[in-house]
Design a protein around this motif. Structure first.
Motif, PDB file in Angstrom:
ATOM      1  N   GLU A  54     -16.372   7.755   6.615  1.00  0.00           N
ATOM      2  CA  GLU A  54     -17.060   8.423   5.962  1.00  0.00           C
ATOM      3  C   GLU A  54     -15.892   9.396   7.718  1.00  0.00           C
ATOM      4  OE1 GLU A  54     -20.873  10.890   5.280  1.00  0.00           O
ATOM      5  OE2 GLU A  54     -21.163   9.851   6.956  1.00  0.00           O
ATOM      6  N   THR A  55     -15.468  10.509   7.503  1.00  0.00           N
ATOM      7  CA  THR A  55     -15.448  11.517   8.501  1.00  0.00           C
ATOM      8  C   THR A  55     -15.899  12.137   8.844  1.00  0.00           C
ATOM      9  OG1 THR A  55     -15.339  13.617   6.646  1.00  0.00           O
ATOM     10  CG2 THR A  55     -12.911  11.733   6.857  1.00  0.00           C
ATOM     11  N   ARG A  56     -15.605  12.825  10.133  1.00  0.00           N
ATOM     12  CA  ARG A  56     -16.484  13.529  10.999  1.00  0.00           C
ATOM     13  C   ARG A  56     -16.643  14.093   9.765  1.00  0.00           C
ATOM     14  NH1 ARG A  56     -14.952  15.026  16.656  1.00  0.00           N
ATOM     15  NH2 ARG A  56     -14.930  16.593  15.385  1.00  0.00           N
ATOM     16  N   LEU A  57     -16.452  15.039   9.475  1.00  0.00           N
ATOM     17  CA  LEU A  57     -16.855  16.365   8.642  1.00  0.00           C
ATOM     18  C   LEU A  57     -17.282  16.429   7.728  1.00  0.00           C
ATOM     19  CD1 LEU A  57     -16.199  19.371   8.155  1.00  0.00           C
ATOM     20  CD2 LEU A  57     -14.252  18.082   6.744  1.00  0.00           C
ATOM     21  N   MET A  58     -17.085  14.784   7.152  1.00  0.00           N
ATOM     22  CA  MET A  58     -18.393  14.423   6.061  1.00  0.00           C
ATOM     23  C   MET A  58     -19.530  14.655   6.451  1.00  0.00           C
ATOM     24  SD  MET A  58     -17.206  15.849   3.559  1.00  0.00           S
ATOM     25  CE  MET A  58     -18.790  15.457   2.644  1.00  0.00           C
ATOM     26  N   ALA A  59     -19.920  13.969   8.056  1.00  0.00           N
ATOM     27  CA  ALA A  59     -21.012  13.047   8.353  1.00  0.00           C
ATOM     28  C   ALA A  59     -22.318  14.568   9.085  1.00  0.00           C
ATOM     29  CB  ALA A  59     -20.775  12.097   9.483  1.00  0.00           C
ATOM     30  N   THR A  60     -20.721  15.653   9.492  1.00  0.00           N
ATOM     31  CA  THR A  60     -21.786  16.629   9.632  1.00  0.00           C
ATOM     32  C   THR A  60     -22.159  17.250   8.492  1.00  0.00           C
ATOM     33  OG1 THR A  60     -20.480  17.039  11.651  1.00  0.00           O
ATOM     34  CG2 THR A  60     -21.190  19.298  11.261  1.00  0.00           C
ATOM     35  N   VAL A  61     -21.572  17.742   7.798  1.00  0.00           N
ATOM     36  CA  VAL A  61     -22.100  17.778   6.566  1.00  0.00           C
ATOM     37  C   VAL A  61     -23.393  17.922   5.674  1.00  0.00           C
ATOM     38  CG1 VAL A  61     -21.597  18.345   3.859  1.00  0.00           C
ATOM     39  CG2 VAL A  61     -20.003  19.056   5.300  1.00  0.00           C
ATOM     40  N   ARG A  62     -24.004  16.413   5.812  1.00  0.00           N
ATOM     41  CA  ARG A  62     -24.710  15.447   5.575  1.00  0.00           C
ATOM     42  C   ARG A  62     -25.431  15.923   6.961  1.00  0.00           C
ATOM     43  NH1 ARG A  62     -24.460  11.572   2.750  1.00  0.00           N
ATOM     44  NH2 ARG A  62     -22.346  10.424   2.645  1.00  0.00           N
ATOM     45  N   GLU A  63     -25.497  16.252   7.173  1.00  0.00           N
ATOM     46  CA  GLU A  63     -26.417  15.988   8.720  1.00  0.00           C
ATOM     47  C   GLU A  63     -27.434  17.438   8.638  1.00  0.00           C
ATOM     48  OE1 GLU A  63     -29.129  15.794  10.867  1.00  0.00           O
ATOM     49  OE2 GLU A  63     -28.282  13.546  10.366  1.00  0.00           O
ATOM     50  N   LEU A  64     -25.977  18.580   8.037  1.00  0.00           N
ATOM     51  CA  LEU A  64     -26.474  19.616   8.038  1.00  0.00           C
ATOM     52  C   LEU A  64     -27.720  20.690   6.748  1.00  0.00           C
ATOM     53  CD1 LEU A  64     -23.294  22.565   8.957  1.00  0.00           C
ATOM     54  CD2 LEU A  64     -25.006  21.460  10.442  1.00  0.00           C
ATOM     55  N   ARG A  65     -26.814  19.115   5.755  1.00  0.00           N
ATOM     56  CA  ARG A  65     -27.981  19.479   4.362  1.00  0.00           C
ATOM     57  C   ARG A  65     -29.507  19.112   4.859  1.00  0.00           C
ATOM     58  NH1 ARG A  65     -26.567  19.675  -0.559  1.00  0.00           N
ATOM     59  NH2 ARG A  65     -27.669  17.823  -0.852  1.00  0.00           N
ATOM     60  N   ARG A  66     -29.232  18.615   5.707  1.00  0.00           N
ATOM     61  CA  ARG A  66     -30.842  17.838   5.947  1.00  0.00           C
ATOM     62  C   ARG A  66     -32.227  18.832   7.012  1.00  0.00           C
ATOM     63  NH1 ARG A  66     -28.679  12.388   7.162  1.00  0.00           N
ATOM     64  NH2 ARG A  66     -28.646  11.728   5.495  1.00  0.00           N
ATOM     65  N   LYS A  67     -30.708  20.043   7.205  1.00  0.00           N
ATOM     66  CA  LYS A  67     -31.399  20.993   8.304  1.00  0.00           C
ATOM     67  C   LYS A  67     -32.583  21.988   7.597  1.00  0.00           C
ATOM     68  CE  LYS A  67     -28.900  23.242  12.457  1.00  0.00           C
ATOM     69  NZ  LYS A  67     -27.967  23.307  12.939  1.00  0.00           N
ATOM     70  N   PRO A  68     -33.102  22.626   7.675  1.00  0.00           N
ATOM     71  CA  PRO A  68     -33.627  24.061   6.922  1.00  0.00           C
ATOM     72  C   PRO A  68     -33.109  24.662   7.647  1.00  0.00           C
ATOM     73  CG  PRO A  68     -35.519  22.984   8.823  1.00  0.00           C
ATOM     74  CD  PRO A  68     -34.004  21.670   9.079  1.00  0.00           C
ATOM     75  N   ILE A  69     -32.995  25.898   6.264  1.00  0.00           N
ATOM     76  CA  ILE A  69     -31.613  26.926   5.720  1.00  0.00           C
ATOM     77  C   ILE A  69     -31.959  27.572   7.283  1.00  0.00           C
ATOM     78  CG2 ILE A  69     -31.033  25.912   3.894  1.00  0.00           C
ATOM     79  CD1 ILE A  69     -32.623  28.910   2.693  1.00  0.00           C
ATOM     80  N   SER A  70     -33.641  27.898   7.641  1.00  0.00           N
ATOM     81  CA  SER A  70     -33.217  29.001   8.497  1.00  0.00           C
ATOM     82  C   SER A  70     -33.106  28.653   9.796  1.00  0.00           C
ATOM     83  CB  SER A  70     -35.003  28.821   8.634  1.00  0.00           C
ATOM     84  OG  SER A  70     -35.787  27.828   9.152  1.00  0.00           O
ATOM     85  N   ASP A  71     -32.357  27.293  10.192  1.00  0.00           N
ATOM     86  CA  ASP A  71     -31.843  27.004  11.862  1.00  0.00           C
ATOM     87  C   ASP A  71     -30.431  27.001  11.279  1.00  0.00           C
ATOM     88  OD1 ASP A  71     -34.670  26.728  12.436  1.00  0.00           O
ATOM     89  OD2 ASP A  71     -34.560  24.239  12.343  1.00  0.00           O
ATOM     90  N   LEU A  72     -29.923  27.272  10.288  1.00  0.00           N
ATOM     91  CA  LEU A  72     -28.790  27.662  10.691  1.00  0.00           C
ATOM     92  C   LEU A  72     -27.750  28.260  10.735  1.00  0.00           C
ATOM     93  CD1 LEU A  72     -27.589  25.920   6.585  1.00  0.00           C
ATOM     94  CD2 LEU A  72     -27.587  24.249   8.259  1.00  0.00           C
ATOM     95  N   THR A  73     -26.847  28.233  11.340  1.00  0.00           N
ATOM     96  CA  THR A  73     -26.279  28.888  12.851  1.00  0.00           C
ATOM     97  C   THR A  73     -25.098  29.806  11.449  1.00  0.00           C
ATOM     98  OG1 THR A  73     -24.515  27.547  13.569  1.00  0.00           O
ATOM     99  CG2 THR A  73     -26.537  27.705  14.474  1.00  0.00           C
ATOM    100  N   VAL A  74     -24.497  30.622  11.943  1.00  0.00           N
ATOM    101  CA  VAL A  74     -23.402  31.055  11.577  1.00  0.00           C
ATOM    102  C   VAL A  74     -21.880  30.214  11.610  1.00  0.00           C
ATOM    103  CG1 VAL A  74     -21.222  32.589  11.586  1.00  0.00           C
ATOM    104  CG2 VAL A  74     -23.669  33.846  12.490  1.00  0.00           C
TER     105      VAL A  74
END
Length: 131
Positions: free
Chosen positions: A26-46
Motif C-alpha cells: 500500500e502506498t503512503r498516500l493510500m495508508a493516509t486516506v485509509r486513516e483519515l476515513r477513520r477520523k471523526p469528520i469534525s476533526d478533519l483539517t483543511v
C-alpha cells in the motif's frame, strides 16, 4: 445545500463502509486516506479534506464540508498553497458536479466573489466556470 450529518462520526461510519487493511504494497498516500476515513469528520483539517477530495473519496460528505470552509475563507490553505482546498474542489469532474447542482451554484458564487484569483488557481477557476 445543508445536510445534517453527525460530525462525531467518521467517513467509514457515515458510509457504513470499512476498508480492510492492505497486506503490504500500500502506498503512503493510500495508508493516509485509509486513516483519515477513520477520523471523526469534525476533526478533519483543511489539508485532510484537500487530500481526500483530490482522491475522490467520500465526496458526498466532503464537498459540502469544504464549501462551508470556502464560504468563510475561499483561499483556505492546506499544506500546498493558498487556495489549495478550492483547487481540489473545483477540479472534480463534470460528472461529480451533475450530482451536486446546488453546491455547484454555491461554489460559482464563491468563485465569482473573489476579487483577485491567485495565478495558481486561474486554470482551475476557468475550468470550473466552463462546466
Amino acid at each position: 445545500m445543508t445536510r445534517l450529518v453527525n460530525r462525531d462520526r467518521s467517513l467509514e461510519e457515515l458510509e457504513r463502509d470499512r476498508w480492510s487493511a492492505q497486506s503490504g504494497g500500500e502506498t503512503r498516500l493510500m495508508a493516509t486516506v485509509r486513516e483519515l476515513r477513520r477520523k471523526p469528520i469534525s476533526d478533519l483539517t483543511v489539508e485532510d479534506m484537500r487530500l481526500l477530495i483530490r482522491q475522490d473519496v467520500s465526496l458526498a460528505y466532503l464537498l459540502p464540508l469544504a464549501a462551508e470552509v470556502l464560504r468563510v475563507d475561499p483561499l483556505a490553505e492546506g499544506d500546498m498553497y493558498e487556495g489549495d482546498l478550492l483547487a481540489a474542489v473545483l477540479t472534480r469532474s463534470a460528472e461529480v458536479w451533475r450530482g451536486f447542482p446546488e453546491l455547484r451554484r454555491d461554489l460559482r458564487l464563491i468563485v465569482s466573489g473573489l476579487a483577485d484569483v491567485p495565478p495558481a488557481l486561474n486554470r482551475e477557476v476557468k475550468g470550473f466556470l466552463a462546466l
